[in-house]
Write a protein that holds these residues in place. Structure first.
Motif, PDB file in Angstrom:
ATOM      1  N   ALA A 146      21.114   5.182 -39.337  1.00  0.00           N
ATOM      2  CA  ALA A 146      19.821   5.802 -39.026  1.00  0.00           C
ATOM      3  C   ALA A 146      18.855   4.792 -38.400  1.00  0.00           C
ATOM      4  N   ILE A 147      19.117   3.487 -38.561  1.00  0.00           N
ATOM      5  CA  ILE A 147      18.145   2.476 -38.109  1.00  0.00           C
ATOM      6  C   ILE A 147      18.251   2.188 -36.603  1.00  0.00           C
ATOM      7  N   PRO A 148      19.432   1.748 -36.110  1.00  0.00           N
ATOM      8  CA  PRO A 148      19.492   1.395 -34.681  1.00  0.00           C
ATOM      9  C   PRO A 148      19.128   2.549 -33.748  1.00  0.00           C
ATOM     10  N   ILE A 149      19.478   3.759 -34.129  1.00  0.00           N
ATOM     11  CA  ILE A 149      19.205   4.890 -33.233  1.00  0.00           C
ATOM     12  C   ILE A 149      17.690   5.044 -33.031  1.00  0.00           C
ATOM     13  N   SER A 170      26.989   8.192 -27.726  1.00  0.00           N
ATOM     14  CA  SER A 170      27.320   6.777 -27.763  1.00  0.00           C
ATOM     15  C   SER A 170      28.713   6.533 -28.367  1.00  0.00           C
ATOM     16  N   LEU A 171      29.005   7.206 -29.477  1.00  0.00           N
ATOM     17  CA  LEU A 171      30.319   7.011 -30.119  1.00  0.00           C
ATOM     18  C   LEU A 171      31.434   7.478 -29.190  1.00  0.00           C
ATOM     19  N   ALA A 172      31.197   8.557 -28.450  1.00  0.00           N
ATOM     20  CA  ALA A 172      32.238   9.091 -27.561  1.00  0.00           C
ATOM     21  C   ALA A 172      32.482   8.142 -26.376  1.00  0.00           C
ATOM     22  N   ILE A 173      31.427   7.568 -25.839  1.00  0.00           N
ATOM     23  CA  ILE A 173      31.583   6.687 -24.666  1.00  0.00           C
ATOM     24  C   ILE A 173      32.256   5.369 -25.073  1.00  0.00           C
ATOM     25  N   LEU A 174      31.814   4.817 -26.207  1.00  0.00           N
ATOM     26  CA  LEU A 174      32.421   3.559 -26.652  1.00  0.00           C
ATOM     27  C   LEU A 174      33.843   3.779 -27.174  1.00  0.00           C
ATOM     28  N   GLU A 187      38.252  13.065 -22.449  1.00  0.00           N
ATOM     29  CA  GLU A 187      37.410  14.219 -22.142  1.00  0.00           C
ATOM     30  C   GLU A 187      36.066  14.099 -22.865  1.00  0.00           C
ATOM     31  N   ARG A 188      36.152  13.692 -24.136  1.00  0.00           N
ATOM     32  CA  ARG A 188      34.936  13.555 -24.929  1.00  0.00           C
ATOM     33  C   ARG A 188      34.006  12.499 -24.302  1.00  0.00           C
ATOM     34  N   GLY A 189      34.594  11.372 -23.893  1.00  0.00           N
ATOM     35  CA  GLY A 189      33.814  10.286 -23.288  1.00  0.00           C
ATOM     36  C   GLY A 189      33.177  10.739 -21.983  1.00  0.00           C
ATOM     37  N   LEU A 245      21.540   1.791 -24.746  1.00  0.00           N
ATOM     38  CA  LEU A 245      21.536   2.661 -25.914  1.00  0.00           C
ATOM     39  C   LEU A 245      22.838   2.513 -26.704  1.00  0.00           C
ATOM     40  N   ASN A 246      23.942   2.392 -25.990  1.00  0.00           N
ATOM     41  CA  ASN A 246      25.241   2.275 -26.667  1.00  0.00           C
ATOM     42  C   ASN A 246      25.445   0.902 -27.290  1.00  0.00           C
ATOM     43  N   ALA A 247      25.083  -0.142 -26.528  1.00  0.00           N
ATOM     44  CA  ALA A 247      25.377  -1.512 -26.960  1.00  0.00           C
ATOM     45  C   ALA A 247      24.669  -1.851 -28.259  1.00  0.00           C
TER      46      ALA A 247
END
Ligand code: HEM
Length: 406
Positions: A146-149, A170-174, A187-189, A245-247
């Motif tokens: 909940a913190i980094p987001i 973010s989880l899908a891309i990484l 597909e998800r990414g 955002l992802n990193a």
């Protein structure tokens, strides 16, 4: 013992990782470091585990390229996922990399980060107050994630009510960066990049209409560029915002989650930190070293090189195993011991050299505030059952950590 380790090293294949590797990769890392520090994989790439070899690679961007255009094309084809990863600064070489990095570092100034501390403390205290009302909590879902987001959301000025989809994207891309991915993960990414781009286009359009203060607002600063006229193109701007955002997201969640789990599994260290809260700085560095949230980096050779006693041809892919280098006994005394006072501690959790993590000051601040305030508030917290691993090799962390808070 040696025979078993030799066998572990001999059979290691990054494309065929066993369940026990995800649970505990360190025996494998130890075996590789000792017997095959530059291990050739069946796919022709090399897996590097020694600290000094990683440092040599990180320091030489000419001979070890971060550009992934060649490598990612067979994996992603002409897709949005390909466009995203090959436009992110982390997967480019100088001079393209230098230009984008300068703009991003300018926006993530120490001043911009220092100014976030007050809001971060308030956010953490709000979360802790909510936890107090529960008998049992999930350290990841209810706290670490909940913190980094919220922090990255604040950094780019994403309105609070629009933050909900960010974590899933973010989880899908990484997730698509794992060594091997299936059609579904691809597909998800890809869908996540498409939806993320569509969202950022509207966010950037709104910010262009009503700019924030470029001294504080990172997105405004990235849109406006530097005084010398240096600017990001629209494509660079959108993809690097996604990257930021992802990193800063899963990695920092895992720093907080891995830290609280490591402390509860090392009660003497936990007690020491509770009694000496000023040790939080070295404790965060030790968590980063001991359970590095980002375990792998990648490079490609641009000429013939010798590494770890092996000669490699131009165009050879390398996996830099940060998790193994961070437990190299030639660099760290008693590397398998979790010691929150370790000093010096020149770990490679943030990489090194030209691509060294641009958000490390922010990650350190988040880790310190989140871990120290949690310990102050819930010194008797204890794990309930076994924490559940995230199931990834590159990004090491937990998807769920049930615990009682005393
Ligand atoms: C514990 C948390 C974090 C860890 C372990 C981590 C780790 C890393 C590593 C290992 C790299 C180097 C990649 C390479 O050389 O191949 C990197 C690069 C990067 N990180 Fe982080 N990171 C964390 C948090 C953050 C945060 C909070 C942000 C931003 C707000 C961020 C932004 C970046 C950027 C922009 C780069 C690319 C730098 C470049 O290529 O020049 N990171 N990170």
């Amino acid at each position: 013992m040696d025979a078993k380790a030799r066998e572990l090293a001999a059979n290691f294949d990054i494309e065929k990782l066993a369940g026990e590797f995800y649970a505990d990769p360190y025996p494998t890392y130890r075996a590789l470091r000792q017997f095959e520090p530059a291990k050739r994989m069946p796919n022709g790439s090399y897996f590097l585990t020694r600290y000094d070899d990683l440092v040599s690679v990180y320091k030489n961007t000419k001979l070890f390229s971060s550009d992934k255009k060649k490598e990612f094309f067979p994996k992603y084809g002409a897709s949005l996922l390909y466009e995203h990863h090959t436009t992110s600064l982390v997967f480019n070489d100088p001079p393209a990399h230098t230009r984008v990095r300068r703009l991003i570092m300018g926006a993530l100034s120490p001043r911009a980060i220092a100014e976030m501390e007050g809001e971060l403390i308030a956010l953490v205290d709000r979360l802790l107050a909510k936890l107090s009302a529960k008998a049992e909590v999930d350290l990841i879902e209810d706290y670490a994630a909940a913190i980094p987001i919220e922090v990255i959301g604040n950094l780019l000025g994403v309105p609070r009510e629009e933050r909900h989809p960010l974590r899933g994207w973010s989880l899908a891309i990484l997730g698509a960066l794992e060594p091997v991915i299936g059609a579904e993960a691809f597909e998800r990414g890809n869908t996540a990049v498409r939806d993320f781009l569509a969202y950022l286009e509207t966010l950037v359009a709104r910010r262009r209409e009503r700019p924030g203060n470029p001294e504080r607002d990172v997105l405004t600063r990235l849109i406006q560029g530097e005084d010398n006229g240096e600017r990001l193109s629209e494509k660079e701007l959108l993809h690097n915002c996604i990257f930021l955002l992802n990193a800063g997201h899963e990695t920092t969640t895992n720093l907080i989650g891995n830290g609280l789990v490591a402390l509860s599994q090392n009660p003497d260290q936990k007690q020491r930190l509770i009694e000496n809260p000023q040790l939080i700085k070295t404790a965060v560095e030790e968590i980063l070293r001991f359970e590095s949230s980002n375990q792998f980096g990648n490079r490609m050779t641009t000429g013939r090189v010798e590494l770890g006693g092996v000669t490699m041809e131009e165009g050879t892919s390398l996996t830099l195993c940060i998790g193994a280098a961070n437990r190299d006994p030639l660099q760290f005394e008693n590397p398998e011991t979790f010691d929150i006072t370790r000093n010096p501690n020149r770990h490679l959790a943030f990489g090194s050299g030209a691509h060294q993590c641009a958000g490390m000051a922010l990650a350190r601040l988040e880790g310190s505030v989140a871990i120290s305030r949690f310990l102050q508030k819930f010194p008797a917290f204890a794990l309930k059952g076994s924490p559940v691993r995230g199931g990834r090799a590159r990004f090491r962390g937990f998807s769920s950590v049930p615990c009682s808070i005393g």
